[in-house]
Scaffold this motif. Structure first.
Motif, PDB file in Angstrom:
ATOM      1  N   ARG A  84      -6.211   1.338   0.563  1.00 41.12           N
ATOM      2  CA  ARG A  84      -5.526   0.158   1.084  1.00 41.12           C
ATOM      3  C   ARG A  84      -5.790  -0.003   2.573  1.00 41.12           C
ATOM      4  O   ARG A  84      -6.056   0.962   3.293  1.00 41.12           O
ATOM      5  CB  ARG A  84      -4.013   0.271   0.870  1.00 41.12           C
ATOM      6  CG  ARG A  84      -3.581   0.240  -0.569  1.00 41.12           C
ATOM      7  CD  ARG A  84      -2.139   0.669  -0.721  1.00 41.12           C
ATOM      8  NE  ARG A  84      -1.209  -0.245  -0.087  1.00 41.12           N
ATOM      9  CZ  ARG A  84      -0.488  -1.152  -0.745  1.00 41.12           C
ATOM     10  NH1 ARG A  84      -0.612  -1.275  -2.059  1.00 41.12           N
ATOM     11  NH2 ARG A  84       0.355  -1.929  -0.114  1.00 41.12           N
TER      12      ARG A  84
ATOM     13  N   ASP B 248      -2.302   5.639   0.932  1.00 41.53           N
ATOM     14  CA  ASP B 248      -3.343   5.313  -0.047  1.00 41.53           C
ATOM     15  C   ASP B 248      -4.573   4.833   0.713  1.00 41.53           C
ATOM     16  O   ASP B 248      -4.606   3.708   1.203  1.00 41.53           O
ATOM     17  CB  ASP B 248      -2.821   4.226  -0.992  1.00 41.53           C
ATOM     18  CG  ASP B 248      -3.804   3.890  -2.106  1.00 41.53           C
ATOM     19  OD1 ASP B 248      -4.990   4.250  -1.988  1.00 41.53           O
ATOM     20  OD2 ASP B 248      -3.391   3.238  -3.077  1.00 41.53           O
TER      21      ASP B 248
ATOM     22  N   GLU C 170       4.430   2.619   0.999  1.00 38.72           N
ATOM     23  CA  GLU C 170       3.823   2.682  -0.328  1.00 38.72           C
ATOM     24  C   GLU C 170       4.707   3.422  -1.318  1.00 38.72           C
ATOM     25  O   GLU C 170       4.753   3.076  -2.500  1.00 38.72           O
ATOM     26  CB  GLU C 170       2.437   3.321  -0.214  1.00 38.72           C
ATOM     27  CG  GLU C 170       1.464   2.413   0.525  1.00 38.72           C
ATOM     28  CD  GLU C 170       0.267   3.132   1.127  1.00 38.72           C
ATOM     29  OE1 GLU C 170      -0.012   4.281   0.714  1.00 38.72           O
ATOM     30  OE2 GLU C 170      -0.393   2.541   2.014  1.00 38.72           O
TER      31      GLU C 170
ATOM     32  N   ASN D 195       2.865   5.749   4.308  1.00 34.44           N
ATOM     33  CA  ASN D 195       3.306   6.501   3.139  1.00 34.44           C
ATOM     34  C   ASN D 195       4.683   6.050   2.664  1.00 34.44           C
ATOM     35  O   ASN D 195       4.909   5.877   1.467  1.00 34.44           O
ATOM     36  CB  ASN D 195       3.342   8.001   3.452  1.00 34.44           C
ATOM     37  CG  ASN D 195       1.969   8.641   3.412  1.00 34.44           C
ATOM     38  OD1 ASN D 195       1.334   8.707   2.371  1.00 34.44           O
ATOM     39  ND2 ASN D 195       1.492   9.105   4.560  1.00 34.44           N
TER      40      ASN D 195
END
Length: 231
Positions: A76, A73, A179, A176
């Motif tokens: 972030r 993301d 998250e 990844n």
């Protein structure tokens, strides 16, 4: 006193001053073994946004922390402890776990290297897994392992669901994967290391950097993880 000595003293004094406040020391302790977003730090320590921003600014000015944008993301970012800035000063928070599970998305490079490194350093077993496993271990990962006396010859990517157990300490070595996992597995059972994906670059240098990053983190974490007390 020459200029270099004076600059070194000033830098050391800045570090000591930054650590002389309980909330900032708690932030550094939290980052000692894993990375975290500002929101995760604030939630963990119960700090309001404005106060957390103040403390992070001071820690950044002292050269203690740095930010890295998430590869997942992109909105972030993750806070990291700058390696070496607290050499010999940082207490290692004690963790008890029967096993460590290193996780990345494809389980083809970073998590495989981490598990192989851990085998020579940790006092509990380690395995690796992926949230979306690849078909094979990346050839560059196998090559960098060989250069450092490790072997991934028998390593095969596995899915996290087929590997992880409730009491495992899960270490996400990929933005990844971290998250994707979200609040799964329990916050106390997981650490996050924001290690850049060497596959995205594909060079020997990128894989060497990933190996070095993982080795330094494992050297800090391994002494803090022990088998469960009842074992």
């Amino acid at each position: 006193m020459d200029t270099d000595q004076n600059q070194a003293l000033v830098a050391r004094a800045r570090v000591h001053a930054a650590l002389g406040e309980p909330a900032r020391l708690a932030i550094v302790d939290h980052l000692a073994l894993g990375d975290a977003s500002p929101g995760e730090i604030g939630q963990k320590l119960g700090l309001p946004t404005n106060l957390l921003a103040h403390h992070m600014k001071i820690l950044d000015q002292a050269g203690l922390i740095r930010r890295r944008q998430s590869e997942g993301d992109r909105r972030r970012s993750y806070l990291q402890l700058v390696p070496g800035t607290l050499a010999g000063l940082l207490p290692a928070p004690l963790r008890h776990a029967p096993r460590v599970v290193f996780v990345c998305t494809h389980n083809s490079a970073r998590s495989q290297l981490a598990a192989a490194l851990w085998a020579s350093r940790g006092s509990v077993p380690a395995v690796s897994a992926g949230t979306r496993p690849a078909a094979r271990v990346h050839p560059h990962a196998a090559a960098v392992a060989r250069r450092h006396g490790l072997s991934l010859a028998t390593a095969r990517p596995c899915h996290l669901d087929d590997v992880v157990a409730p009491d495992d300490l899960v270490v996400a070595v990929c933005d990844n994967a971290h998250e994707d996992l979200g609040d799964q597995l329990g916050g106390g059972a997981r650490l996050h290391w924001s290690v850049p994906d060497p596959v995205a670059t594909g060079t020997d240098t990128a894989f060497e950097h990933a190996y070095t990053d993982l080795a330094g983190r494992i050297d800090r974490l391994a002494p803090a993880v022990h088998p469960p007390k009842n074992k």
